[in-house]
Scaffold this motif. Structure first.
Motif, mmCIF file in Angstrom:
data_model
loop_
_atom_site.group_PDB
_atom_site.id
_atom_site.type_symbol
_atom_site.label_atom_id
_atom_site.label_comp_id
_atom_site.label_asym_id
_atom_site.label_seq_id
_atom_site.Cartn_x
_atom_site.Cartn_y
_atom_site.Cartn_z
ATOM 1 N N GLU B 35 -11.693 -8.179 -23.511
ATOM 2 C CA GLU B 35 -10.477 -8.857 -23.063
ATOM 3 C C GLU B 35 -10.577 -10.375 -23.211
ATOM 4 O O GLU B 35 -9.563 -11.068 -23.130
ATOM 5 C CB GLU B 35 -10.185 -8.497 -21.616
ATOM 6 N N ALA B 36 -11.778 -10.880 -23.414
ATOM 7 C CA ALA B 36 -11.952 -12.321 -23.597
ATOM 8 C C ALA B 36 -12.394 -12.654 -25.015
ATOM 9 O O ALA B 36 -12.591 -13.813 -25.349
ATOM 10 C CB ALA B 36 -12.981 -12.853 -22.594
ATOM 11 N N VAL B 53 -0.090 -9.353 -20.746
ATOM 12 C CA VAL B 53 -0.171 -9.441 -19.294
ATOM 13 C C VAL B 53 -1.054 -8.337 -18.712
ATOM 14 O O VAL B 53 -1.470 -8.399 -17.559
ATOM 15 C CB VAL B 53 1.252 -9.424 -18.675
ATOM 16 N N GLU B 54 -1.360 -7.336 -19.537
ATOM 17 C CA GLU B 54 -2.276 -6.278 -19.101
ATOM 18 C C GLU B 54 -3.740 -6.710 -19.187
ATOM 19 O O GLU B 54 -4.634 -5.986 -18.752
ATOM 20 C CB GLU B 54 -2.070 -5.009 -19.940
ATOM 21 N N ASN B 55 -3.972 -7.874 -19.763
ATOM 22 C CA ASN B 55 -5.331 -8.424 -19.771
ATOM 23 C C ASN B 55 -5.776 -8.649 -18.329
ATOM 24 O O ASN B 55 -5.035 -9.245 -17.536
ATOM 25 C CB ASN B 55 -5.315 -9.749 -20.549
ATOM 26 N N PHE B 57 -7.432 -10.670 -16.968
ATOM 27 C CA PHE B 57 -7.329 -12.070 -16.565
ATOM 28 C C PHE B 57 -6.151 -12.297 -15.632
ATOM 29 O O PHE B 57 -6.268 -12.983 -14.617
ATOM 30 C CB PHE B 57 -7.181 -12.942 -17.818
ATOM 31 N N TYR B 58 -4.994 -11.705 -15.971
ATOM 32 C CA TYR B 58 -3.794 -11.964 -15.180
ATOM 33 C C TYR B 58 -3.773 -11.198 -13.870
ATOM 34 O O TYR B 58 -3.072 -11.578 -12.944
ATOM 35 C CB TYR B 58 -2.541 -11.683 -16.021
ATOM 36 N N TYR B 59 -4.536 -10.116 -13.790
ATOM 37 C CA TYR B 59 -4.657 -9.396 -12.525
ATOM 38 C C TYR B 59 -5.590 -10.117 -11.548
ATOM 39 O O TYR B 59 -5.383 -10.068 -10.352
ATOM 40 C CB TYR B 59 -5.224 -7.992 -12.773
ATOM 41 N N TYR B 61 -7.363 -13.464 -12.112
ATOM 42 C CA TYR B 61 -7.726 -14.876 -12.151
ATOM 43 C C TYR B 61 -7.319 -15.650 -10.891
ATOM 44 O O TYR B 61 -8.102 -16.443 -10.376
ATOM 45 C CB TYR B 61 -7.164 -15.552 -13.417
ATOM 46 N N PRO B 62 -6.101 -15.429 -10.367
ATOM 47 C CA PRO B 62 -5.762 -16.161 -9.133
ATOM 48 C C PRO B 62 -6.739 -15.858 -7.992
ATOM 49 O O PRO B 62 -7.147 -16.767 -7.265
ATOM 50 C CB PRO B 62 -4.344 -15.664 -8.802
ATOM 51 N N GLY B 122 -16.339 -10.937 -18.413
ATOM 52 C CA GLY B 122 -14.926 -11.253 -18.269
ATOM 53 C C GLY B 122 -14.708 -11.801 -16.872
ATOM 54 O O GLY B 122 -15.678 -12.082 -16.146
ATOM 55 N N VAL B 123 -13.464 -11.908 -16.482
ATOM 56 C CA VAL B 123 -13.162 -12.569 -15.215
ATOM 57 C C VAL B 123 -13.763 -11.826 -14.029
ATOM 58 O O VAL B 123 -14.189 -12.442 -13.052
ATOM 59 C CB VAL B 123 -11.635 -12.765 -15.054
#
Lengths: 460, 460, 460
Positions: B35-36, B53-55, B57-59, B61-62, B122-123
């Motif tokens: 994913e990265a 947006v399914e990456n 990261f978006y789930y 990162y915040p 990854g994240v």
């Protein structure tokens, strides 16, 4: 060298005029882009977008907020290390950034978001405006404590303009990649600021030397700035990268680089002090150099170990710069750099540009995949015949353009700021909040004891 | 007991060697996960993923950024309550965490993200590395002010290693759920740290007793740490939960538990003081116990009222611990716990493990639904024949494993740290920044008045 | 006027009783909503939701966390400007907000999320609970330093109740739009608090006048609060707007309004001081008025220039209010407004309501598009025959309802708080932490020098 520092009419007028101009220009030019406009539902249908979550807002808003914190709390508090300039650090940074983001929305908008006579803005414009102002905050670091808020507003006006021109040359004409702004933000901002402070040279600045240092609590306030910059830097470098892997990768690389940078900064700080003690100045600043130096390459396939190496080197260079180079620049080249921005943004910015050029040059289908390479460097349309080698060369050119723009622009702005009209303080009053602020009475520490006697709670 | 605290060569060498090892190991082992990686576009096609947006990261990162703030600002500033150890609190925490996250990426990577000879990060790996370091920050709280930065780096090296082994035993062998780390982070970290401080017992520590307290402003700095921990704890407990309802639920439960915990902490703080006054130590620490204690169960169907009850109880236990248990541990068991981590992380961590075991044990298809139960506890594949009861028993076993690992590991590391080679300070110099830092001159409060006279602005 | 301020039994009992009631009511009423419940997978199938990313958690959680920071760090630290009330500012704000969010989850839940006998909560409820408590934090600003924590808990209990009733009238009965709460949060909160402080008038408050001011470092602590409020306000105003363009637009408008507000606040602050110096009180407070004043209209098509104009005006009005109106209110109307909430929340809140009414009134298909207009104002179902004009009229009505609720509710609560039972301090002990807190010894600055001599590191 004693000017009139009473700003009663000059500062209000400057603020008012600038803000009225902003209102008028926004009225004429600025509208919402399709993702922020009430016609979004029609836009969704037109482009077959299935869900609101595809609105760029959800991809970039968390990063935007982190960047926003870096600009206002990060830079603002980083500069509060001075014992008697906390109000000016955080307050003037607030003022110039609040003006700068408006002017940046316009300038960057005309270059990059201009459609049918209107600048159409969305969350990415907000991020870019914050970025642009970041370069002004960097330059502010060089002249901290030696300029009036009017000078800062004038500098912001010009620097944002020149930043936008430079950014346009790099991103649109040279087609350079610089998502985290090693060149556009840090290199440009630092050498712009250093040129300005060189022209504003104050020969008798040692008269306020006693205030150009920290006290115990001011160093802790500064650490608030340092840490928010350090923690959110992965968001900074990934905020405007392509959706998906590029944003993801940029965050990882920045995280790695910054971590390595802390260890070598600590190592050098201890090694260069006679008794091996750590110096807060290095911890507050040099630990951040790793974030600057992966600004360009963070979204590329720099690899986690590549990021560690970049951070490793920059922690060393930055700390050595604070110990040896800053005093040298001040005594020999007459560059008075209050915050040492050459060590935190200048040299690491150039390194970042170089790392970006090399990483682009080394890019290959083997590492990126066919599609990945095209997407990473926009090798399509007018760039469809570009090679990584060519990209690398253009990246390198970007460094030089940024430096030239910074030196020339800084010189012009420095001369403008030198006029004795802007309310600057005398040499012996630098680094002192009393000049521009109503400062509360001294903290009467003994009074705590006195107060105890005034407390007369009734026994239960 | 006066050792050489001059770290000039030892600290730089330690940092350099550790960082060089990191660079080499990252070079050999660490790569981006799909994913990265720049091949993400091909990955999307292969797995029929429709949108960037399914990456992951978006789930995540915040949440990652919130956790990051907790580790560096949260823990760092929480410990600045000491009047003369602000630099060490925030600076050494910064150092150990920056090293620890790199080592954690490797250790956890070998256990959980190792594919074809490479650790693919990854994240989620970044979050887990921060989590791992969180347990070191917890342990740091017990020995704060009494150890050198070299000792901290050594402890970090070993504790991260043991943490990863313990985590592997719990999550992979016992197949325990512990998303918020009540067991792996808090119980393990706290009892590891308490064992270390027990072995490093300093019989004459009362010689620096006068510095082992706060001053007015240091207590306010500490509140910055407290509040960022308190506010972002919902992100901490939900950061690595399953996408969708589990993350959502974990945030809600943590929010509830922490709210209740504040009220009972305040209640007990007032009730246990002769005049009913509140003690800042309790507000800074006990209010957080509710977050620790729902770490395991937050993603389960604990129910909002269940969370309130957990927070209710932990606010009481934690405050009572500060008032009665910490002095007892110090005077009778020779456990000198600077920050009272037994009250904030130790006991609440164990409670959290128990709450998790009970909540798992009580899980049912009625509450979770067929699919929900399977998803919540991974009752598929090798676990397809597990029952909630069995899950509960394994959860309980996880508490004991964590405690044993903490005691044994802490004892070994404590003995290593006891060698008089690491630059530790003498008993009378504990809790004092001057030992390892260049500390600025005393804040000359009266000087403000003197300075006024040096201000000579020209009248307009 | 010397009451018993010993809270030993009264404060613990109040906290315990309130918290037990919360546990019981949560047990009876509160459950997870479908997006946070373990049945989410079944819910997804039922509603044909293709991805976990459609869970409202991912749309709103980042905004929630920003709002959370505003309530606890933003409001908490904003009020630490008082030299001897930092513990009370940040600590009591923590206490009342932690209780208030629980009670708000219930009150707002009964009105808006009640299904089949249960309140079903999700991330939007958490945001709304924080919002509701925000209005209590606003009111706290008026009585800061003059009330006991028991009084604050009682006020929170009543104010949250009245807030929820008022919010229900506005949002559900009048069908008003108020996403950022200019009316429901700021206007209501400010005039509620001003009415309470009017009734709690202390004729001899000048006896503690010396403590009702800042010191140098307390002003810097307050800037932490200011900046986090300022930076995260775009999240505040967009947090509960419709998915997609509305959230996006609300963030942009708030960003613009706040930027303009900074420049006019600085301008007025300088213009109104004899020597043109800036006043920290204005920088800390008036710069935020722009966020308050676009609370209602931010999600509407206010246009970026419209936002600038609103911020422009509010920076002026707010600063003028601090300079002229606050002293007038205190001397003539006996309204003692510690933080000047009338200037930051009261007048800008009313302006925000008016701006919202006008913007709604001017809405047209030309600007919003057919679909956009319907979506923006919910012109469907029972509102399908509404016109923008009618919406504007109802918006205006909402301002009056909020004011009436605030005056009546504030009067009742003020009378309740006037009973001499709640541990309030005598007039000469106001603004003093020693009344309710164990305050550490005075900061012995000279001791730093003495300590140097106790440092005996062995030479290497």
């Amino acid at each position: 060298m004693a000017w009139n520092t009473n700003l009663r009419w000059r500062l209000p007028l400057t603020c008012f005029i600038l803000q009225v101009i902003m209102v008028v220009l926004f009225g004429v030019f600025v509208r919402y882009n399709p993702e922020a406009d009430a016609h979004w539902n029609e836009e969704k249908k037109k482009h077959n977008i299935s869900s609101d979550v595809e609105n760029d807002f959800y991809y970039r808003y968390p990063s935007f907020q982190d960047v926003h914190v870096m600009i206002f709390v990060g830079f603002g508090f980083l500069m509060t290390f001075l014992q008697r300039y906390g109000f000016g650090s955080v307050g003037f940074n607030f003022l110039l950034a609040a003006f700068g983001i408006q002017w940046a929305l316009l300038m960057q908008g005309w270059f990059h978001s201009f459609h049918d006579g209107y600048i159409l803005i969305g969350v990415e414009n907000l991020i870019n405006a914050d970025f642009c102002v970041g370069s002004v905050c960097v330059a502010f670091g060089a002249i901290l404590g030696k300029v009036s808020p009017i000078q800062l507003l004038i500098m912001t006006l010009f620097q944002v303009t020149l930043f936008s021109v430079n950014e346009y040359i790099l991103l649109s004409l040279l087609q350079v990649k610089d998502a985290g702004g090693s060149m556009t933000i840090h290199t440009f901002g630092a050498y712009f600021g250093l040129t300005v402070t060189w022209i504003l040279y104050r020969p008798n600045l040692e008269q306020s030397k006693e205030r150009q240092s920290s006290v115990y609590h001011s160093d802790l306030f500064a650490m608030i700035g340092t840490l928010f910059l350090w923690m959110y830097w992965p968001s900074f470098n990934s905020a405007v990268s392509n959706h998906g892997d590029a944003q993801h990768r940029a965050a990882i690389n920045t995280y790695c680089s910054l971590a390595a940078c802390v260890l070598t900064s600590v190592a050098l700080s201890s090694a260069l002090q006679r008794k091996g003690k750590l110096d807060m100045v290095h911890i507050q600043n040099a630990t951040l150099a790793g974030g600057v130096a992966v600004g360009t390459a963070a979204e590329m396939m720099l690899m986690p170990y590549g990021s560690l190496i970049v951070g490793f080197i920059c922690g060393i260079i930055s700390t050595v710069g604070f110990v040896y180079l800053t005093p040298f620049l001040e005594s020999r080249l007459r560059i008075q750099d209050t915050c040492g921005i050459n060590n935190l943004h200048g040299m690491p910015g150039i390194i970042g540009g170089i790392v970006g050029a090399v990483t682009a040059n080394e890019a290959s289908i083997f590492v990126y995949g066919q599609e990945g390479l095209i997407k990473a460097f926009d090798f399509e349309g007018s760039k469809s015949n570009w090679t990584p080698r060519k990209q690398g060369q253009y990246q390198a050119a970007g460094i030089f353009v940024s430096l030239v723009m910074a030196f020339v622009g800084g010189a012009i702005v420095g001369v403008i700021l030198k006029f004795p009209l802007w309310g600057q303080a005398a040499d012996e009053n630098c680094f002192e909040d009393e000049v521009y602020w109503e400062v509360p009475e001294v903290e009467k520490n003994n009074s705590y004891h006195h107060e105890d006697t005034t407390l007369k709670p009734v026994a239960s």
